[in-house]
Design a protein around this motif. Sequence first.
Motif, PDB file in Angstrom:
ATOM      1  N   ASP A 180       0.866  -1.178   0.000  1.00  8.42           N
ATOM      2  CA  ASP A 180       0.000   0.000   0.000  1.00  8.42           C
ATOM      3  C   ASP A 180       0.903   1.228   0.000  1.00  8.42           C
ATOM      4  OD1 ASP A 180      -1.814   2.083   0.551  1.00  8.42           O
ATOM      5  OD2 ASP A 180      -1.777   1.638   2.713  1.00  8.42           O
ATOM      6  N   GLY A 181       1.181   1.733  -1.186  1.00  9.94           N
ATOM      7  CA  GLY A 181       2.088   2.869  -1.306  1.00  9.94           C
ATOM      8  C   GLY A 181       1.369   4.196  -1.377  1.00  9.94           C
ATOM      9  N   GLY A 182       0.287   4.349  -0.646  1.00  8.14           N
ATOM     10  CA  GLY A 182      -0.478   5.583  -0.655  1.00  8.14           C
ATOM     11  C   GLY A 182      -1.810   5.414  -1.356  1.00  8.14           C
ATOM     12  N   THR A 183      -2.504   4.336  -1.036  1.00 10.02           N
ATOM     13  CA  THR A 183      -3.797   4.038  -1.667  1.00 10.02           C
ATOM     14  C   THR A 183      -4.943   4.079  -0.668  1.00 10.02           C
ATOM     15  OG1 THR A 183      -2.814   2.692  -3.413  1.00 10.02           O
ATOM     16  CG2 THR A 183      -5.114   2.261  -2.885  1.00 10.02           C
ATOM     17  N   LEU A 184      -4.757   3.488   0.511  1.00  9.82           N
ATOM     18  CA  LEU A 184      -5.884   3.321   1.420  1.00  9.82           C
ATOM     19  C   LEU A 184      -6.520   4.639   1.825  1.00  9.82           C
ATOM     20  CD1 LEU A 184      -5.035   0.378   1.423  1.00  9.82           C
ATOM     21  CD2 LEU A 184      -5.375   0.339   3.900  1.00  9.82           C
ATOM     22  N   GLU A 185      -5.741   5.728   1.891  1.00 11.80           N
ATOM     23  CA  GLU A 185      -6.320   7.009   2.295  1.00 11.80           C
ATOM     24  C   GLU A 185      -7.325   7.546   1.275  1.00 11.80           C
ATOM     25  OE1 GLU A 185      -2.402   8.299   0.257  1.00 11.80           O
ATOM     26  OE2 GLU A 185      -3.181   6.602   1.417  1.00 11.80           O
ATOM     27  N   HIS A 186      -7.307   6.980   0.059  1.00 15.15           N
ATOM     28  CA  HIS A 186      -8.226   7.420  -0.988  1.00 15.15           C
ATOM     29  C   HIS A 186      -9.472   6.535  -1.085  1.00 15.15           C
ATOM     30  CE1 HIS A 186      -5.115  10.162  -2.342  1.00 15.15           C
ATOM     31  NE2 HIS A 186      -4.258   9.152  -2.412  1.00 15.15           N
ATOM     32  N   VAL A 187      -9.562   5.530  -0.228  1.00 13.47           N
ATOM     33  CA  VAL A 187     -10.704   4.612  -0.232  1.00 13.47           C
ATOM     34  C   VAL A 187     -11.519   4.882   1.030  1.00 13.47           C
ATOM     35  CG1 VAL A 187     -11.458   2.217  -0.392  1.00 13.47           C
ATOM     36  CG2 VAL A 187      -9.296   2.919  -1.456  1.00 13.47           C
ATOM     37  N   PHE A 188     -12.818   5.129   0.855  1.00 14.00           N
ATOM     38  CA  PHE A 188     -13.615   5.602   1.986  1.00 14.00           C
ATOM     39  C   PHE A 188     -13.751   4.555   3.085  1.00 14.00           C
ATOM     40  CE2 PHE A 188     -17.511   6.711   4.258  1.00 14.00           C
ATOM     41  CZ  PHE A 188     -17.243   8.035   4.558  1.00 14.00           C
ATOM     42  N   ASP A 189     -13.974   3.302   2.717  1.00  8.12           N
ATOM     43  CA  ASP A 189     -14.209   2.251   3.719  1.00  8.12           C
ATOM     44  C   ASP A 189     -12.880   1.633   4.142  1.00  8.12           C
ATOM     45  OD1 ASP A 189     -15.147   0.227   5.338  1.00  8.12           O
ATOM     46  OD2 ASP A 189     -16.778  -0.339   3.999  1.00  8.12           O
ATOM     47  N   PHE A 190     -12.181   2.337   5.017  1.00  5.74           N
ATOM     48  CA  PHE A 190     -10.859   1.903   5.469  1.00  5.74           C
ATOM     49  C   PHE A 190     -10.888   0.536   6.155  1.00  5.74           C
ATOM     50  CE2 PHE A 190      -7.619   2.242   8.990  1.00  5.74           C
ATOM     51  CZ  PHE A 190      -6.505   2.013   8.193  1.00  5.74           C
ATOM     52  N   PRO A 191     -11.833   0.257   7.058  1.00  5.34           N
ATOM     53  CA  PRO A 191     -11.852  -1.092   7.666  1.00  5.34           C
ATOM     54  C   PRO A 191     -12.033  -2.203   6.639  1.00  5.34           C
ATOM     55  CG  PRO A 191     -13.133   0.438   8.983  1.00  5.34           C
ATOM     56  CD  PRO A 191     -12.791   1.165   7.714  1.00  5.34           C
ATOM     57  N   GLN A 192     -12.852  -1.970   5.601  1.00  6.52           N
ATOM     58  CA  GLN A 192     -13.004  -3.000   4.575  1.00  6.52           C
ATOM     59  C   GLN A 192     -11.692  -3.222   3.829  1.00  6.52           C
ATOM     60  OE1 GLN A 192     -15.744  -5.103   3.821  1.00  6.52           O
ATOM     61  NE2 GLN A 192     -14.030  -6.066   2.750  1.00  6.52           N
ATOM     62  N   CYS A 193     -10.934  -2.141   3.604  1.00 12.79           N
ATOM     63  CA  CYS A 193      -9.610  -2.275   2.973  1.00 12.79           C
ATOM     64  C   CYS A 193      -8.717  -3.200   3.786  1.00 12.79           C
ATOM     65  CB  CYS A 193      -8.936  -0.915   2.844  1.00 12.79           C
ATOM     66  SG  CYS A 193      -9.613   0.161   1.586  1.00 12.79           S
ATOM     67  N   LEU A 194      -8.712  -3.022   5.107  1.00 13.97           N
ATOM     68  CA  LEU A 194      -7.872  -3.859   5.967  1.00 13.97           C
ATOM     69  C   LEU A 194      -8.312  -5.320   5.912  1.00 13.97           C
ATOM     70  CD1 LEU A 194      -7.556  -1.463   9.050  1.00 13.97           C
ATOM     71  CD2 LEU A 194      -5.816  -1.923   7.311  1.00 13.97           C
ATOM     72  N   ARG A 195      -9.621  -5.548   5.887  1.00 14.09           N
ATOM     73  CA  ARG A 195     -10.109  -6.929   5.769  1.00 14.09           C
ATOM     74  C   ARG A 195      -9.704  -7.529   4.425  1.00 14.09           C
ATOM     75  NH1 ARG A 195     -14.561  -4.518   8.601  1.00 14.09           N
ATOM     76  NH2 ARG A 195     -15.662  -4.081   6.645  1.00 14.09           N
ATOM     77  N   ASN A 196      -9.762  -6.716   3.374  1.00 14.17           N
ATOM     78  CA  ASN A 196      -9.358  -7.201   2.052  1.00 14.17           C
ATOM     79  C   ASN A 196      -7.885  -7.584   2.031  1.00 14.17           C
ATOM     80  OD1 ASN A 196     -11.852  -7.024   0.759  1.00 14.17           O
ATOM     81  ND2 ASN A 196     -11.527  -4.912   0.114  1.00 14.17           N
ATOM     82  N   ILE A 197      -7.043  -6.762   2.634  1.00 12.89           N
ATOM     83  CA  ILE A 197      -5.613  -7.060   2.674  1.00 12.89           C
ATOM     84  C   ILE A 197      -5.372  -8.392   3.391  1.00 12.89           C
ATOM     85  CG2 ILE A 197      -3.419  -6.346   3.726  1.00 12.89           C
ATOM     86  CD1 ILE A 197      -4.266  -3.431   3.097  1.00 12.89           C
ATOM     87  N   HIS A 198      -6.051  -8.580   4.501  1.00 15.16           N
ATOM     88  CA  HIS A 198      -5.916  -9.843   5.239  1.00 15.16           C
ATOM     89  C   HIS A 198      -6.255 -11.028   4.335  1.00 15.16           C
ATOM     90  CE1 HIS A 198      -6.294 -12.748   8.555  1.00 15.16           C
ATOM     91  NE2 HIS A 198      -7.410 -13.155   7.951  1.00 15.16           N
ATOM     92  N   ASN A 199      -7.326 -10.906   3.577  1.00 16.75           N
ATOM     93  CA  ASN A 199      -7.752 -12.021   2.740  1.00 16.75           C
ATOM     94  C   ASN A 199      -6.858 -12.214   1.519  1.00 16.75           C
ATOM     95  OD1 ASN A 199      -9.958 -12.839   4.331  1.00 16.75           O
ATOM     96  ND2 ASN A 199     -11.251 -11.228   3.475  1.00 16.75           N
ATOM     97  N   LEU A 200      -6.242 -11.151   1.036  1.00 18.28           N
ATOM     98  CA  LEU A 200      -5.336 -11.265  -0.107  1.00 18.28           C
ATOM     99  C   LEU A 200      -4.037 -11.974   0.258  1.00 18.28           C
ATOM    100  CD1 LEU A 200      -5.836  -7.641  -1.468  1.00 18.28           C
ATOM    101  CD2 LEU A 200      -6.303  -9.699  -2.803  1.00 18.28           C
ATOM    102  N   LEU A 201      -3.609 -11.824   1.517  1.00 13.89           N
ATOM    103  CA  LEU A 201      -2.305 -12.342   1.936  1.00 13.89           C
ATOM    104  C   LEU A 201      -2.328 -13.843   2.194  1.00 13.89           C
ATOM    105  CD1 LEU A 201      -0.980  -9.712   4.516  1.00 13.89           C
ATOM    106  CD2 LEU A 201       0.151 -10.386   2.393  1.00 13.89           C
ATOM    107  N   LYS A 202      -1.217 -14.473   1.861  1.00 10.90           N
ATOM    108  CA  LYS A 202      -0.960 -15.830   2.328  1.00 10.90           C
ATOM    109  C   LYS A 202      -0.579 -15.783   3.803  1.00 10.90           C
ATOM    110  CE  LYS A 202       1.089 -17.260  -2.106  1.00 10.90           C
ATOM    111  NZ  LYS A 202       2.349 -17.739  -2.761  1.00 10.90           N
TER     112      LYS A 202
END
Length: 308
Positions: free
Chosen positions: A116-138
Amino acid sequence: MGIPKAGAALLYELKKDYQLGDSVLQLGKQALYVEADQLPGIAAQFGFDVTIDNATKDQSGEYVPETYNDIVFFEALGFKTVTSLDYSDYEGADLIHDLNTPIPQSLHGNFDFVYDGGTLEHVFDFPQCLRNIHNLLKVGGLVAHAAPSHNHVDHGFYMYSPTVFWDYYHANHYKIIKSYIYEYETEHTAYTATPWLIYDYHPSAIQHLVGGGWGRKRLGIWFVAQKLSESRCDVVPQQGAYTNTWNNISTYDPYLAARNKSATLSRVKMLLRSVPLIGRVLVSLSRALRNFQSADLPQSRPPVIARY
């Protein structure tokens, strides 16, 4: 969204200390603000031999995109598969998805590294972003956030405090790998005489500055965490400063300190009112001293651990 010279150094520092894996997912295609001829020197600081032999520039001095781009950069870091995800295909992202919504099941557990090189601050649903990252990762994979903090008004929806990453990943049983804040004056400049100052951050490290005092320069956050087998994404954290208070763990309270200071100041003012002429002179001098101290003198900060 981009990778400046200091950002490249932070990534190679991370590579020195941890296995990054084979596959990286960029949240948004990263623009490069580090020159190709700078990369070998940056990598060499951390013990890596990197060459970018094919990078060429056109007549205007810009890199020919096919010869130096985000894929070339991440492959030089050692990744075999470089993927990008974005809301639109405007910049040619590989995966098109709105991070405000859950990612499809087919992407779960696909990546060793999410950047995340400066993306999450532009997405309104920050908690959903964090959940997505968790699911994307091995399991065992790393997530790295390079996020804006102080003095980024209207850059995105949010300016973050570093406690948000620390408290979230700690509550969800991730291993915290790197936790820094960095101060910089010039943005996205390849060649600059002013290095970025990298400060170590841990909870309560800057509590005494929450009421102001950092200054006019920009602050960013560099936070890296590792997904473990027991890691989760659904634990809603409470802010660590308050959980410490509830558990009777002593922490610096800037508001209490300000109240105590105000009470003392009020008593001094009452005394000075009894000698009006001297009082006016001393109050003027005190105000000038306070202004000088807040504007021109360095504040108490965490240790600087690097300059990139």
